[in-house]
Write a protein that holds these residues in place. Sequence first.
Motif, PDB file in Angstrom:
ATOM      1  N   ALA A  54      40.765  44.078  41.958  1.00 12.58           N
ATOM      2  CA  ALA A  54      40.612  42.648  41.668  1.00 12.58           C
ATOM      3  C   ALA A  54      39.992  42.489  40.282  1.00 12.58           C
ATOM      4  O   ALA A  54      39.104  43.257  39.901  1.00 12.58           O
ATOM      5  CB  ALA A  54      39.744  41.973  42.713  1.00 12.58           C
ATOM      6  N   TYR A  56      38.268  39.942  37.181  1.00 15.53           N
ATOM      7  CA  TYR A  56      37.420  38.773  36.953  1.00 15.53           C
ATOM      8  C   TYR A  56      37.257  38.571  35.448  1.00 15.53           C
ATOM      9  O   TYR A  56      37.002  39.543  34.731  1.00 15.53           O
ATOM     10  CB  TYR A  56      36.028  38.975  37.574  1.00 15.53           C
ATOM     11  CG  TYR A  56      36.063  39.214  39.056  1.00 15.53           C
ATOM     12  CD1 TYR A  56      35.825  38.169  39.939  1.00 15.53           C
ATOM     13  CD2 TYR A  56      36.357  40.468  39.586  1.00 15.53           C
ATOM     14  CE1 TYR A  56      35.872  38.373  41.316  1.00 15.53           C
ATOM     15  CE2 TYR A  56      36.413  40.676  40.954  1.00 15.53           C
ATOM     16  CZ  TYR A  56      36.169  39.628  41.810  1.00 15.53           C
ATOM     17  OH  TYR A  56      36.222  39.838  43.164  1.00 15.53           O
ATOM     18  N   THR A  69      40.319  36.049  38.879  1.00 15.93           N
ATOM     19  CA  THR A  69      41.657  35.761  38.357  1.00 15.93           C
ATOM     20  C   THR A  69      42.668  36.017  39.472  1.00 15.93           C
ATOM     21  O   THR A  69      42.316  36.520  40.529  1.00 15.93           O
ATOM     22  CB  THR A  69      42.016  36.646  37.148  1.00 15.93           C
ATOM     23  OG1 THR A  69      42.229  37.993  37.608  1.00 15.93           O
ATOM     24  CG2 THR A  69      40.917  36.637  36.090  1.00 15.93           C
ATOM     25  N   ASP A  70      43.923  35.716  39.212  1.00 16.03           N
ATOM     26  CA  ASP A  70      44.989  35.968  40.179  1.00 16.03           C
ATOM     27  C   ASP A  70      45.551  37.385  40.056  1.00 16.03           C
ATOM     28  O   ASP A  70      46.436  37.764  40.811  1.00 16.03           O
ATOM     29  CB  ASP A  70      46.130  34.968  39.976  1.00 16.03           C
ATOM     30  CG  ASP A  70      45.709  33.554  40.326  1.00 16.03           C
ATOM     31  OD1 ASP A  70      44.813  33.397  41.187  1.00 16.03           O
ATOM     32  OD2 ASP A  70      46.260  32.613  39.736  1.00 16.03           O
ATOM     33  N   THR A  72      45.546  41.389  40.318  1.00 18.77           N
ATOM     34  CA  THR A  72      44.980  42.566  40.970  1.00 18.77           C
ATOM     35  C   THR A  72      45.730  43.777  40.439  1.00 18.77           C
ATOM     36  O   THR A  72      46.959  43.816  40.463  1.00 18.77           O
ATOM     37  CB  THR A  72      45.117  42.487  42.503  1.00 18.77           C
ATOM     38  OG1 THR A  72      44.413  41.326  42.963  1.00 18.77           O
ATOM     39  CG2 THR A  72      44.538  43.721  43.172  1.00 18.77           C
TER      40      THR A  72
END
Length: 111
Positions: A54, A56, A69-70, A72
């Motif tokens: 993930a 950020y 954020t979207d 990954t």
Amino acid sequence: MSETYKLIQWPAIIKLHADDELIFVLDAAELANDAALHQMQLQAQDKLIDSTGATYRISNRPALALAPTDLTLSLDAVENLLQLHLSNNGTCCVAKFHANSIREALLSVFA
């Protein structure tokens, strides 16, 4: 500490834009107390990547903040970042670097 810190699966790395060096962060306390990180001129493209991939957005103006954020990253993508990091530090045979998980990869490089 912000609520976002609770989402992060530690350890994590910070990937600075246009730099192959990675910054290892063991846990939320280390991130919150890293004076050098608080002094850096972070850019909008800089990101924190946790043990699940993930990502950020990270900023430190006016204070250290993270925003999910979207995006990954896959294990392969994180391994590629780690290979570049290792190569820049003079480690040989980095193409052979492999781990079974992102967490394992981060710990094997930085722990």
